[in-house]
Design a protein around this motif. Structure first.
Motif, PDB file in Angstrom:
ATOM      1  N   TRP A   1       0.859  -1.193   0.000  1.00  0.00           N
ATOM      2  CA  TRP A   1       0.000   0.000   0.000  1.00  0.00           C
ATOM      3  C   TRP A   1       0.890   1.236   0.000  1.00  0.00           C
ATOM      4  O   TRP A   1       1.907   1.285   0.693  1.00  0.00           O
ATOM      5  CB  TRP A   1      -0.898  -0.001   1.244  1.00  0.00           C
TER       6      TRP A   1
ATOM      7  N   GLY B   1      -2.643   5.525  -1.071  1.00  0.00           N
ATOM      8  CA  GLY B   1      -3.905   5.762  -1.749  1.00  0.00           C
ATOM      9  C   GLY B   1      -4.996   4.838  -1.243  1.00  0.00           C
ATOM     10  O   GLY B   1      -4.995   4.419  -0.087  1.00  0.00           O
ATOM     11  N   LYS B   2      -5.940   4.496  -2.132  1.00  0.00           N
ATOM     12  CA  LYS B   2      -7.048   3.633  -1.742  1.00  0.00           C
ATOM     13  C   LYS B   2      -6.720   2.156  -1.927  1.00  0.00           C
ATOM     14  O   LYS B   2      -7.298   1.297  -1.262  1.00  0.00           O
ATOM     15  CB  LYS B   2      -8.299   3.973  -2.561  1.00  0.00           C
ATOM     16  N   ASP B   3      -5.854   1.840  -2.871  1.00  0.00           N
ATOM     17  CA  ASP B   3      -5.674   0.458  -3.290  1.00  0.00           C
ATOM     18  C   ASP B   3      -4.384  -0.175  -2.788  1.00  0.00           C
ATOM     19  O   ASP B   3      -3.372   0.499  -2.574  1.00  0.00           O
ATOM     20  CB  ASP B   3      -5.704   0.372  -4.817  1.00  0.00           C
ATOM     21  N   TRP B   4      -4.453  -1.478  -2.626  1.00  0.00           N
ATOM     22  CA  TRP B   4      -3.307  -2.316  -2.312  1.00  0.00           C
ATOM     23  C   TRP B   4      -2.983  -3.170  -3.530  1.00  0.00           C
ATOM     24  O   TRP B   4      -3.857  -3.478  -4.344  1.00  0.00           O
ATOM     25  CB  TRP B   4      -3.622  -3.255  -1.149  1.00  0.00           C
TER      26      TRP B   4
ATOM     27  N   GLN C   1     -10.365  -3.341  -1.803  1.00  0.00           N
ATOM     28  CA  GLN C   1      -9.268  -2.390  -1.967  1.00  0.00           C
ATOM     29  C   GLN C   1      -8.021  -3.019  -2.579  1.00  0.00           C
ATOM     30  O   GLN C   1      -7.004  -2.350  -2.725  1.00  0.00           O
ATOM     31  CB  GLN C   1      -8.908  -1.781  -0.608  1.00  0.00           C
TER      32      GLN C   1
END
Length: 290
Positions: free
Chosen positions: A117, A120-123, A268
């Motif tokens: 990560w 941001g929002k995503d992994w 995510q």
């Protein structure tokens, strides 16, 4: 901040380090033997016992904070993490600041999955086993192998290489625990000699770290170790005179306690586990360039 040119790149190189950082511990018995041989120096013997115990830890949590020279500009490092050897799990969150540039990253890994990560929002998720491929590992590290393959428990052994460890008078409290403070100085040549006889992986990690100290202009390190009444290392500090500041302090907690491994929320996660090694390497390269 040249050492972390892109967030995704920094995440990728950090995750690859996790597959090797705890794979092979130094020969703690050899350190203990050196301490016994120096029994005329009680401080050296105490340091050897503590280092041997630290390097046998199956799991621990830690924080690592301070300043490193970096490649072009001094960096402030703020890291917290926990790791376990068996089962193999690791979770680390790191913030690196250089001037006005700050990057935060987190990575989580067990024997099957690695999650990255970058604020941001995503992994990103991919198979941990993918990093056994040498070419992919190099691509994931973006050439930063020498900078990230480090194990805090191993680094406590640096003070055992010193010829002049001494006990600081009195006791000091670290994390609410009373400790004895030991201090000493080791040259880089002493650190290199101390790696002789250790497993190959441990030698390589040690030499890479020493090479970083050399690039930064350090010839010797001022090392401090705080040990509780159970010979357990509670804190370790490394300082050096260099062109830019080098002063890192590591605090150890939760010795030999279970290490949690919470997976990120599925919505995510960008799942890359079905990619081939070549596809993953290409994806990481594109992410770095974006």
């Amino acid at each position: 901040m040249s050492r972390h040119p892109r967030t995704i790149a920094a995440l990728a190189l950090a995750a690859a380090a996790l597959t090797t950082a705890t794979a092979c511990s130094p020969d703690a018995g050899d350190i203990a033997q050196r301490g016994t041989a120096q029994s005329e120096n009680p401080a050296a013997a105490a340091v050897a016992r503590a280092v041997a115990k630290a390097e046998k830890l199956n799991s621990f949590a830690y924080t690592m904070r301070g300043h490193e020279p970096g490649d072009q500009v001094a960096e402030t490092i703020d890291t917290s993490g926990s790791l376990s050897v068996k089962p193999a799990t690791l979770r680390i969150r790191t913030k690196v600041s250089a001037g006005a540039d700050t990057q935060t990253m987190e990575f989580r890994r067990n024997s099957t999955a690695t999650f990255l990560w970058g604020g941001g929002k995503d992994w990103l998720q991919y198979k941990t086993s993918m990093l056994a491929d040498e070419q992919l590992r190099h691509a994931a590290l973006f050439g930063y192998e020498n900078e990230i393959e480090r194990n805090p428990a191993e680094e406590t052994g640096q003070l055992a290489a010193a010829t002049d460890p001494t006990r600081v008078a009195g006791t000091e409290t670290v994390g609410g625990v009373r400790t004895v403070h030991y201090s000493g100085t080791a040259t880089l040549d002493q650190l290199r000699r101390a790696l002789l006889g250790k497993p190959r992986d441990a030698q390589l990690r040690g030499l890479r770290l020493i090479n970083r100290f050399t690039v930064w202009g350090a010839r010797s390190l001022r090392l401090d170790l705080w040990v509780d009444d159970q010979d357990q290392v509670r804190q370790f500090r490394t300082r050096a005179d260099a062109d830019r500041p080098l002063d890192m302090t590591t605090v150890f907690t939760r010795h030999n306690q279970p290490v949690p491994f919470p997976a990120p929320p599925a919505e995510q996660v960008t799942d890359l586990t079905d990619l081939t090694p070549g596809e993953l390497a290409k994806t990481l390269k594109q992410a770095q360039a974006s």
